[in-house]
Write an enzyme that holds these catalytic residues in place. Structure first.
Site, PDB file in Angstrom:
ATOM      1  N   PRO A 180      -1.588  22.115  27.189  1.00  0.00           N
ATOM      2  CG  PRO A 180       0.321  22.804  27.939  1.00  0.00           C
ATOM      3  CD  PRO A 180      -0.199  21.635  27.452  1.00  0.00           C
ATOM      4  N   PRO A 181      -2.807  25.399  26.765  1.00  0.00           N
ATOM      5  CG  PRO A 181      -4.153  27.160  27.853  1.00  0.00           C
ATOM      6  CD  PRO A 181      -3.295  26.145  27.988  1.00  0.00           C
ATOM      7  N   GLY A 182      -2.282  27.035  23.708  1.00  0.00           N
ATOM      8  CA  GLY A 182      -1.127  27.786  22.786  1.00  0.00           C
ATOM      9  C   GLY A 182       0.155  26.603  22.405  1.00  0.00           C
ATOM     10  CB  VAL A 183       1.080  23.402  22.879  1.00  0.00           C
ATOM     11  CG1 VAL A 183       1.900  23.799  24.161  1.00  0.00           C
ATOM     12  CG2 VAL A 183      -0.313  22.812  23.363  1.00  0.00           C
ATOM     13  N   GLY A 184      -0.544  24.666  19.897  1.00  0.00           N
ATOM     14  CA  GLY A 184      -0.443  24.350  18.551  1.00  0.00           C
ATOM     15  C   GLY A 184      -1.583  23.205  18.226  1.00  0.00           C
ATOM     16  CE  LYS A 185      -5.294  22.159  23.266  1.00  0.00           C
ATOM     17  NZ  LYS A 185      -4.283  22.992  23.683  1.00  0.00           N
ATOM     18  CB  THR A 186      -6.499  25.203  17.222  1.00  0.00           C
ATOM     19  OG1 THR A 186      -6.693  25.127  18.590  1.00  0.00           O
ATOM     20  CG2 THR A 186      -7.681  25.604  16.145  1.00  0.00           C
TER      21      THR A 186
ATOM     22  CB  SER B 105       4.171  16.379  43.025  1.00  0.00           C
ATOM     23  OG  SER B 105       3.617  17.596  42.950  1.00  0.00           O
TER      24      SER B 105
ATOM     25  CE  LYS C 184       5.209  18.419  39.047  1.00  0.00           C
ATOM     26  NZ  LYS C 184       4.978  17.279  40.098  1.00  0.00           N
TER      27      LYS C 184
HETATM   28  P1  ADP Z   1      -3.872  25.548  21.083  1.00  0.00           P
HETATM   29  O1  ADP Z   1      -5.209  25.101  20.205  1.00  0.00           O
HETATM   30  O2  ADP Z   1      -3.253  24.610  21.568  1.00  0.00           O
HETATM   31  O3  ADP Z   1      -4.284  26.455  22.106  1.00  0.00           O
HETATM   32  P2  ADP Z   1      -3.062  27.004  18.622  1.00  0.00           P
HETATM   33  O4  ADP Z   1      -3.330  25.802  17.676  1.00  0.00           O
HETATM   34  O5  ADP Z   1      -4.045  28.122  18.788  1.00  0.00           O
HETATM   35  O6  ADP Z   1      -2.963  26.578  20.211  1.00  0.00           O
HETATM   36  O7  ADP Z   1      -1.701  27.738  18.431  1.00  0.00           O
HETATM   37  C1  ADP Z   1      -1.421  29.121  18.723  1.00  0.00           C
HETATM   38  C2  ADP Z   1      -0.542  29.566  17.806  1.00  0.00           C
HETATM   39  O8  ADP Z   1       0.842  29.204  17.938  1.00  0.00           O
HETATM   40  C3  ADP Z   1      -0.681  29.320  16.277  1.00  0.00           C
HETATM   41  O9  ADP Z   1      -0.601  30.343  15.835  1.00  0.00           O
HETATM   42  C4  ADP Z   1       0.052  28.123  16.033  1.00  0.00           C
HETATM   43  O10 ADP Z   1       0.367  28.175  14.587  1.00  0.00           O
HETATM   44  C5  ADP Z   1       1.379  28.623  16.672  1.00  0.00           C
HETATM   45  N1  ADP Z   1       1.989  27.251  16.976  1.00  0.00           N
HETATM   46  C6  ADP Z   1       1.963  26.466  17.951  1.00  0.00           C
HETATM   47  N2  ADP Z   1       2.873  25.338  18.059  1.00  0.00           N
HETATM   48  C7  ADP Z   1       3.627  25.748  16.849  1.00  0.00           C
HETATM   49  C8  ADP Z   1       4.826  24.905  16.229  1.00  0.00           C
HETATM   50  N3  ADP Z   1       4.981  23.727  16.806  1.00  0.00           N
HETATM   51  N4  ADP Z   1       5.143  25.414  15.205  1.00  0.00           N
HETATM   52  C9  ADP Z   1       4.433  26.492  14.637  1.00  0.00           C
HETATM   53  N5  ADP Z   1       3.792  27.345  15.242  1.00  0.00           N
HETATM   54  C10 ADP Z   1       3.164  26.679  16.103  1.00  0.00           C
END
Ligand code: ADP
Length: 470
Positions: free
Chosen positions: A58-64, A380, A423
């Site tokens: 999902p978005p915002g979990v740190g993929k980028t 589900s 969930k």
């Molecule tokens: P995604 O690409 O999954 O949508 P981002 O990589 O843009 O998400 O992450 C959003 C922000 O959350 C970034 O500033 C990132 O550094 C921070 N972040 C997400 N997961 C972590 C983590 N496990 N530890 C530290 N920072 C995190």
């Protein structure tokens, strides 16, 4: 202007790579381990592995930011191309120079920006590529990613083969289903899943606050933020799988603090409950979304959404009529089928469940899944639908602190489903105390597990036994 011979030297120290990943990200042990394995193989063989890493979640979990760390770990340049909404092949492969306003494709443009022939190249949102009459960008991507072909990548604008084979490609996606089959074949999938509240708290404390304080030129002692207040923001101001909203709120607190320091000439600002409301406004989310009390014909289901998990109440009503069956709430075909299975199972087992013999013939049934603007589908909700219909016809209320998920069969068996981690996290967050699931998996995080009663059910009878108020 594109790099032909410039190359950076890789840092081959795997311990340094590990350190970099750990320094920049909290948790994510399994993901980091997979990445390290990948890098280790790469170092040992001296060339790029034939599969491409793809981080899915999902978005915002740190993929980028994980991809960025990989670049840091290797000491390579980092470039990113967003593929969301790309539907024209020439965006990848460039336009012929005979056209007015022709440009090279995004691959070549990014290489120019990187300035080296071996950057870490992030292909963002590879699942959001579309195709139309102007050609299929996915097949152009195939050529880009194929190690057999990409040493001779041909861009229509450049008209010279360009060597992409030294580039380390990494892809990200929200949804595996959106990636075209042949492309998916090339990818090595690593799932990055949602965070629990505790994990978010640690991420805020160890990373996000530091980052934002620095960005606002604040010293740690100038903005005082307790764990309780951070938790309050997590629970009441955000509802997301990742930490993006959360980071925005922390940034907002920093901005307001800077303003207060400059305007009111204070030394530091302590964020307490009142300050929080003053700075961020009233909390948009209730403490719990769970039902306020046990009700007849209303059951809490658990759903898996793009943004992680959520709980989803299902309502059933019945009234005098002719046995009609009405379903509303933007349900997909699979979910409608689950509703018929639920109803027919109960019809076929009338005596067993003490249902009135004629009940189903003289009554219309209406099933509604609120929040009609969101399309819902998947098998589900089977057990939830069955329980709701049962409760409506027997007039027995269903416990409000119980949530459930599972597919149902015509024999009343409960089959396993996916997304249990998300969930269970969302159910826990919403104030649910007991979940009924088909099969336990290790994915449920410890902090949630300790706080929730987990009931395993392989038949609907077990579900009813635990869900109906005694
Ligand atoms: P995604 O690409 O999954 O949508 P981002 O990589 O843009 O998400 O992450 C959003 C922000 O959350 C970034 O500033 C990132 O550094 C921070 N972040 C997400 N997961 C972590 C983590 N496990 N530890 C530290 N920072 C995190």
């Amino acid at each position: 202007a594109i790099p032909w011979n410039v190359q950076t030297e890789d840092n081959k120290d795997i311990l340094f790579a590990e350190q970099t990943l750990n320094d920049q990200h909290f948790g994510l042990e399994k993901v980091k381990e997979r990445i390290l394995e990948y890098l280790a193989v790469k170092t040992m063989t001296g060339k790029n592995p034939s599969t491409i890493l793809c981080l899915v979640g999902p978005p915002g979990v740190g993929k980028t930011s994980l991809a960025r760390s990989i670049a840091d770990a290797l000491g390579r340049k980092f470039v990113k191309v967003s593929l969301g909404g790309v539907k024209d092949e020439s965006e990848i492969r460039g336009h012929r120079r005979t056209y007015l306003g022709a440009l090279p494709g995004r691959m070549i443009q990014a290489m120019k920006k990187a300035g080296t022939t071996n950057p870490v190249f992030l292909l963002d949102e590879i699942d959001k590529m579309a195709s139309d009459h102007k050609g299929d960008p996915a097949s152009a991507m195939l050529e880009v990613l194929d190690p057999e072909q990409n040493s001779q990548f041909s861009d229509n604008y450049i008209e010279e083969p360009y060597d992409l084979s030294k580039v380390l490609f990494i892809a990200t996606a929200n949804d595996l289903g959106g990636i075209p089959g042949p492309l998916r074949d090339r990818l090595e999938i690593i799932e990055v899943s949602s965070y629990t509240e505790q994990e978010k708290l640690m991420i805020v404390k160890e990373h996000l606050i530091k980052k934002q304080l620095e960005a606002h030129s604040l010293k740690p002692e100038q903005m005082i933020l307790s764990d309780d207040i951070i938790m309050e923001i997590i629970q009441h101001y955000t509802r997301e799988a990742g930490v993006r909203e959360l980071e925005r709120y922390i940034a907002k607190l920093c901005r307001k603090t800077v303003l207060a320091i400059l305007k009111e000439k204070v030394e530091s600002v302590t964020i307490d409950q009142d300050k929080l409301v003053e700075f961020l406004g009233k909390a948009p989310f209730d403490h719990t979304k769970k039902l306020p009390r046990p009700q007849v014909g209303v059951v809490t289901g658990m759903a898996y959404t793009q943004f992680g998990g959520d709980i989803l109440p299902i309502e059933v009503n019945h009234f005098d009529g002719t046995g009609k069956f009405i379903i509303t709430g933007q349900l997909g075909d699979v979910m409608k089928e689950s509703a018929s299975i639920a109803l027919d199972y109960l019809k076929a087992n009338k005596e067993k469940y003490g249902l009135d013999d004629k009940a189903f013939e003289k009554q219309d049934i209406h099933i509604h899944v609120p929040e009609g603007a969101i399309k819902k589908d998947g098998p589900s909700a089977g057990v939830t639908l069955t329980t709701a219909i049962y409760s409506a016809f027997t007039n027995k209320p269903v416990r409000d602190d119980v949530a459930m998920t599972g597919e149902i069969t015509l024999r009343g068996n409960v089959l396993p489903i996916g997304g249990l981690k998300e969930k269970s996290i969302s159910a826990h967050r919403s104030g649910i105390r007991k979940i009924i699931i088909p099969k336990d998996i290790e994915d449920i995080p410890e902090s949630v597990r300790n706080d929730l009663e987990i009931v395993l059910a392989d038949h609907i009878d077990t579900v009813l036994e635990h869900a109906i108020v005694k």
